[in-house]
Structure formats: structure tokens, C-alpha cells
Design a protein around this motif. Structure first.
Motif, PDB file in Angstrom:
ATOM      1  N   ASP A   1       4.014  11.643   5.055  1.00  0.00           N
ATOM      2  CA  ASP A   1       3.775  13.081   4.879  1.00  0.00           C
ATOM      3  C   ASP A   1       3.133  13.673   6.131  1.00  0.00           C
ATOM      4  N   ARG A   2       2.208  12.940   6.700  1.00  0.00           N
ATOM      5  CA  ARG A   2       1.548  13.404   7.927  1.00  0.00           C
ATOM      6  C   ARG A   2       2.554  13.530   9.070  1.00  0.00           C
ATOM      7  N   LEU A   3       3.420  12.548   9.192  1.00  0.00           N
ATOM      8  CA  LEU A   3       4.436  12.577  10.253  1.00  0.00           C
ATOM      9  C   LEU A   3       5.449  13.699  10.016  1.00  0.00           C
ATOM     10  N   ASN A   4       5.776  13.949   8.745  1.00  0.00           N
ATOM     11  CA  ASN A   4       6.726  15.019   8.427  1.00  0.00           C
ATOM     12  C   ASN A   4       6.172  16.405   8.718  1.00  0.00           C
ATOM     13  N   GLU A   5       4.862  16.538   8.728  1.00  0.00           N
ATOM     14  CA  GLU A   5       4.264  17.816   9.112  1.00  0.00           C
ATOM     15  C   GLU A   5       4.543  18.120  10.582  1.00  0.00           C
ATOM     16  N   ILE A   6       4.650  17.062  11.378  1.00  0.00           N
ATOM     17  CA  ILE A   6       4.920  17.211  12.816  1.00  0.00           C
ATOM     18  C   ILE A   6       6.414  17.278  13.086  1.00  0.00           C
TER      19      ILE A   6
ATOM     20  N   ILE B   1       0.858  -1.205   0.000  1.00  0.00           N
ATOM     21  CA  ILE B   1       0.000   0.000   0.000  1.00  0.00           C
ATOM     22  C   ILE B   1       0.892   1.253   0.000  1.00  0.00           C
ATOM     23  N   PRO B   2       1.641   1.480  -1.076  1.00  0.00           N
ATOM     24  CA  PRO B   2       2.608   2.583  -1.114  1.00  0.00           C
ATOM     25  C   PRO B   2       1.987   3.968  -0.956  1.00  0.00           C
ATOM     26  N   GLU B   3       0.811   4.184  -1.528  1.00  0.00           N
ATOM     27  CA  GLU B   3       0.197   5.514  -1.428  1.00  0.00           C
ATOM     28  C   GLU B   3      -0.174   5.847   0.015  1.00  0.00           C
ATOM     29  N   GLU B   4      -0.743   4.883   0.711  1.00  0.00           N
ATOM     30  CA  GLU B   4      -1.112   5.110   2.107  1.00  0.00           C
ATOM     31  C   GLU B   4       0.120   5.281   2.986  1.00  0.00           C
ATOM     32  N   ALA B   5       1.171   4.522   2.687  1.00  0.00           N
ATOM     33  CA  ALA B   5       2.410   4.652   3.457  1.00  0.00           C
ATOM     34  C   ALA B   5       3.018   6.035   3.266  1.00  0.00           C
ATOM     35  N   GLN B   6       3.017   6.518   2.030  1.00  0.00           N
ATOM     36  CA  GLN B   6       3.559   7.846   1.761  1.00  0.00           C
ATOM     37  C   GLN B   6       2.706   8.921   2.428  1.00  0.00           C
ATOM     38  N   ALA B   7       1.380   8.732   2.419  1.00  0.00           N
ATOM     39  CA  ALA B   7       0.490   9.692   3.079  1.00  0.00           C
ATOM     40  C   ALA B   7       0.767   9.751   4.575  1.00  0.00           C
ATOM     41  N   MET B   8       1.046   8.593   5.180  1.00  0.00           N
ATOM     42  CA  MET B   8       1.383   8.569   6.606  1.00  0.00           C
ATOM     43  C   MET B   8       2.717   9.276   6.850  1.00  0.00           C
TER      44      MET B   8
END
Length: 283
Positions: free
Chosen positions: A247-252, A238-245
């Protein structure tokens, strides 16, 4: 001062640049699919493994490397410095017998070899390996390198979620009845790797809302640490979901370079397709 060379296994999610920078030798784990044996990262990639697992007639079988494979890796590590010592760091003994095979192989080389159970896997295993490798590269003694590995092991965490119970049934962790009922009810599972290096279930519930809340709770736990050192996101198809996660972590944590990768065959075999893992090292 005697140099320390680092050896690990293919479960550790390390980049090619990290392997080169720290001169790390990797012993590949083995996996058998429908009667064919492959070496992880050598004769099969993680992506290809997922393809074959999805098509396979039965659950793949994973195994630790042979003692001879460790001997070969040790000798290769010593080729550039015959007087060096070796620290061999491996996937959790709660998931694989790899560290035991590494220990048996120490008798086959004349140099001092220490084996170390990281009690981790995937990118979290890499956190431990890299902590040791940095100290070794700077000329640290075996005692200092081990101290760094022990601290990184204590500071590393794995939280993972998976969506299907099929592999847990095939692997004997659930009965067929439990798996059938779980799939009918759309049961999802959130889990973690405990301090002994074994996978423990944290939550079970119906639908993706269970996993979404589980991941939200993991992120809140991460925010509770004083300092976030490293983060990784691994997945099984699930590469798209992993990248989305990521990205979310990188915002923090914008200053952390988060490695997003396909998990290794051993973990994929346990979790099945659709698994997602958040791995981090924090103080």
C-alpha cells in the motif's frame, strides 16, 4: 518463424493468469521436512510450508528438480508445437542448482533448448520470465526473447529483511554462538541479491528500527530510477505487514499492480519466518 516456448521453476512467483496467458510450463522445486518430500506448489503450498517449518525438528532441505522433471516439462511445452524451441529460465545459480539440472535435461529432447540463469528469485525471477514470455508470445525469435530476458535480469532487484537468525544458524551460515548472541541482542538483518545472484548482507542492527530504516532506504533508491516497471512484495508469514508495504509503494506508484505473495520454500528456508522482500524492475 520458429516459436519459442517458456519453461521456468516454482521459485518464480507467477499468477495463474500469467501462466495461462503466456503458456508457461513450471517445474516444481522439492523440499523435505522431517523426512517427507514435497513438491512446491503441487503437494504443498507456501503457506502450509511455513506452518510445517515452524513445527519441524530441523531445518527443511530444499533441492532442485530431477532431470526427468525437466524432460517432462520440455515435452509438455512442445506438445502443442513439436517444432518449437524452448527457453528455460530459472532461479539464481547462486541460490540453487536448478539451472544446471535444466541444462543437463536439454540432451533428452530433440528440439533446441536454451537455459538461462535469471540471477533472481521469487517475483523478480518472474519479471525476467514475463519479459521473455511477452516477446515469445508476439512471435519473437530466440535471440529476441533472450535479449528481453537479459534486459529484465539487469533491471530487476531484490531487497529483503529478516528478523530471526535461527535458520541462518541451522543452515550453517552463522555459528550457534553468533546466532545466540544475535537473538539475545535482537539483531535484525537487511540484505540484497547482488548482480551475480547471491545474497549479500547490507545492514545489521538491533530492533525493528534497523529494518524500518533499511526499507526506507530501499524506497529512496527506487525513487531514483527514471521509470518503475514492476513491483512485488513477498513475505514469510507476515501478510499484514507485506500488504502495508505494498500500500505504501502504491501511494508512490499508483499505476503499478503490486503482487503480494508468500515467498517460496527455498527462500523461506534461508530467511526464516518474518522475512519481507521488496522486488522491483526499473530503468
Amino acid at each position: 518463424m520458429t516459436k519459442v516456448k517458456i519453461v521456468t521453476d516454482s521459485s518464480a512467483r507467477l499468477t495463474e493468469q500469467e501462466l495461462k496467458d503466456f503458456d508457461i510450463q513450471v517445474v516444481p522445486l522439492s523440499v523435505e521436512i522431517d523426512g517427507t518430500i514435497y513438491q512446491d506448489g503441487v503437494s504443498i503450498s507456501s503457506d502450509k510450508f511455513l506452518e510445517l517449518m515452524a513445527e519441524s525438528k530441523e531445518l527443511p532441505h530444499t533441492s532442485q528438480p530431477s532431470i526427468g522433471a525437466f524432460q517432462e516439462a520440455y515435452e509438455k511445452a512442445l506438445a502443442s508445437d513439436p517444432d518449437a524451441e524452448i527457453l528455460s529460465l530459472h532461479i539464481s545459480s547462486g541460490l540453487s542448482g536448478t539451472v544446471n539440472a535444466a541444462q543437463q535435461a536439454t540432451a533428452l529432447v530433440k528440439n533446441k533448448v536454451e537455459t538461462f540463469d535469471t540471477r533472481q528469485a521469487d517475483r523478480a525471477e518472474a519479471f525476467v520470465v514475463l519479459a521473455a514470455a511477452r516477446v515469445a508470445k508476439n512471435g519473437g525469435s530466440m535471440e529476441e526473447v533472450l535479449e528481453a530476458a537479459e534486459k529484465a535480469r539487469k533491471d530487476s532487484y531484490i531487497y529483503l529483511s529478516f528478523r530471526t537468525l535461527d535458520n541462518m544458524v541451522a543452515g550453517g551460515r552463522l555459528s550457534k554462538t553468533q546466532g545466540l548472541i544475535g537473538n539475545i541482542l535482537n539483531i535484525k538483518v537487511g540484505a540484497f541479491v547482488d548482480r551475480e545472484g547471491k545474497v549479500d548482507v547490507a545492514v545489521k542492527g538491533r530492533g525493528m528500527k534497523t529494518l524500518n530504516k533499511f526499507n526506507d532506504d530501499v524506497i529512496e533508491k527506487m525513487k531514483g530510477f527514471k521509470r518503475m516497471k514492476s513491483i512485488g512484495v513477498s513475505h514469510a508469514g507476515i501478510p499484514e505487514e507485506a500488504q502495508a508495504m505494498a500500500d505504501r509503494l502504491n501511494e508512490i506508484w499508483p499505476d503499478i499492480d503490486i503482487l503480494v505473495s508468500v515467498t517460496n520454500p527455498l527462500i523461506s528456508t534461508h530467511t526464516g519466518l518474518g522475512a519481507l522482500a521488496i522486488l522491483f524492475e526499473a530503468e
